[in-house]
Design an enzyme around this catalytic site. Structure first.
Site, PDB file in Angstrom:
ATOM      1  N   ASP A   9       0.778  -1.248   0.000  1.00 16.70           N
ATOM      2  CA  ASP A   9       0.000   0.000   0.000  1.00 16.70           C
ATOM      3  C   ASP A   9       0.811   1.301   0.000  1.00 16.70           C
ATOM      4  O   ASP A   9       0.500   2.226   0.765  1.00 16.70           O
ATOM      5  CB  ASP A   9      -0.964   0.010   1.199  1.00 16.70           C
ATOM      6  CG  ASP A   9      -2.001  -1.110   1.166  1.00 16.70           C
ATOM      7  OD1 ASP A   9      -1.983  -1.932   0.228  1.00 16.70           O
ATOM      8  OD2 ASP A   9      -2.836  -1.176   2.091  1.00 16.70           O
ATOM      9  N   LYS A 107      -7.149  -5.013  -2.637  1.00 17.70           N
ATOM     10  CA  LYS A 107      -7.904  -5.510  -1.479  1.00 17.70           C
ATOM     11  C   LYS A 107      -8.798  -4.417  -0.947  1.00 17.70           C
ATOM     12  O   LYS A 107      -8.526  -3.226  -1.132  1.00 17.70           O
ATOM     13  CB  LYS A 107      -6.944  -6.002  -0.397  1.00 17.70           C
ATOM     14  CG  LYS A 107      -5.976  -4.935   0.048  1.00 17.70           C
ATOM     15  CD  LYS A 107      -4.950  -5.484   0.999  1.00 17.70           C
ATOM     16  CE  LYS A 107      -4.041  -4.378   1.480  1.00 17.70           C
ATOM     17  NZ  LYS A 107      -4.743  -3.263   2.154  1.00 17.70           N
ATOM     18  N   CYS A 152      -2.028  -2.602   7.751  1.00 17.82           N
ATOM     19  CA  CYS A 152      -1.953  -3.564   6.658  1.00 17.82           C
ATOM     20  C   CYS A 152      -0.674  -4.392   6.673  1.00 17.82           C
ATOM     21  O   CYS A 152      -0.709  -5.579   6.346  1.00 17.82           O
ATOM     22  CB  CYS A 152      -2.195  -2.863   5.326  1.00 17.82           C
ATOM     23  SG  CYS A 152      -3.927  -2.337   5.195  1.00 17.82           S
TER      24      CYS A 152
HETATM   25  C1  VGL Z   1      -4.713   0.746   5.727  1.00 15.67           C
HETATM   26  C2  VGL Z   1      -6.283   1.629   7.145  1.00 15.67           C
HETATM   27  C3  VGL Z   1      -7.249   1.508   6.162  1.00 15.67           C
HETATM   28  C4  VGL Z   1      -3.288   0.340   5.522  1.00 15.67           C
HETATM   29  C5  VGL Z   1      -5.671   0.597   4.752  1.00 15.67           C
HETATM   30  O1  VGL Z   1      -2.846   0.238   4.358  1.00 15.67           O
HETATM   31  O2  VGL Z   1      -2.586   0.124   6.532  1.00 15.67           O
HETATM   32  N1  VGL Z   1      -5.025   1.242   6.925  1.00 15.67           N
HETATM   33  N2  VGL Z   1      -6.928   0.997   4.979  1.00 15.67           N
END
Ligand code: VGL
Ligand code: ZN
Length: 198
Positions: A9, A107, A152
């Site tokens: 991410d 995701k 994540c």
């Molecule tokens: C994430 C909160 C919501 C992350 C993704 O990538 O850690 N955290 N969505």
């Protein structure tokens, strides 16, 4: 070769100026590029939510971002709207330079359920398919970096360990959201589970 780098991410919304900005999120981009150049095999993950996703505080009247609610699958932290399908915020940081990445796994694309982990959605049951992909390709050893350390990256690393992969997390190539001690809780959990933290 059985080792693979998984980059979690590294997207605009998790970097300064983004909608769910992680402090220093952009500082890990160059270290990740350097590390990735030493791996033959790399997978990227991409948080990828439809508009009105159920993890967004905006969908729950009277509830604020960074608080928790009960969902049918368990406790869920509510977030600002972020990483909306096709948006600039959902795009990878412009300086992320990993042209040899072999797979991008998205995701969080089901409106009714969030997915922190690259392996399972937040019900801890619905698979993303990544485990099967890695196994079919013969990867046993995973190095993990990216955002956010305590969400994540944490849940992806813990699932990797539970699934029987060898897993190490390089903390200097991650950054944490740190909601009320979640970064420390992540380190503790990694130690207890035997997840190598470098
Ligand atoms: C994430 C909160 C919501 C992350 C993704 O990538 O850690 N955290 N969505
Ligand atoms: Zn998300």
């Amino acid at each position: 070769m059985s080792a693979i780098l998984i980059i979690i991410d590294v997207q605009n919304d998790f970097c300064p100026g983004g909608r769910l900005a992680v402090n220093g999120g952009d500082e890990i981009v160059h270290p990740i590029n350097k590390l990735a150049s030493t791996y033959e095999h790399v997978v990227l993950t991409q948080d990828w939510h439809p508009e009105g996703h159920s993890s967004f505080a905006s969908q729950h009247a009277g509830h604020e971002a960074f608080t928790q609610i009960d969902m049918p699958y368990g406790r869920q932290t509510l977030w600002p709207d972020h990483c909306i399908v096709g948006s600039h915020g959902a795009s990878f940081h412009k300086d992320l330079n990993v042209p040899h990445a072999e797979l991008i796994i998205r995701k969080g694309f089901r409106k009714e359920i969030d997915s922190y982990s690259a392996f399972f959605e937040n019900d801890h049951k619905t698979p993303t398919g990544l485990s099967g992909y890695l196994r079919e390709r013969g990867f046993k050893k995973i190095t993990m970096v990216g955002l956010a350390f305590d969400y994540c990256v944490r849940y992806s690393a813990e699932d990797a360990k539970n699934l029987g992969f060898e897993i190490e997390v390089i903390e200097s190539a991650t950054r944490a959201i740190d909601l009320g001690g979640t970064a420390a809780a992540t380190r503790k959990s990694f130690i207890e589970r035997g997840i190598i933290l470098r």
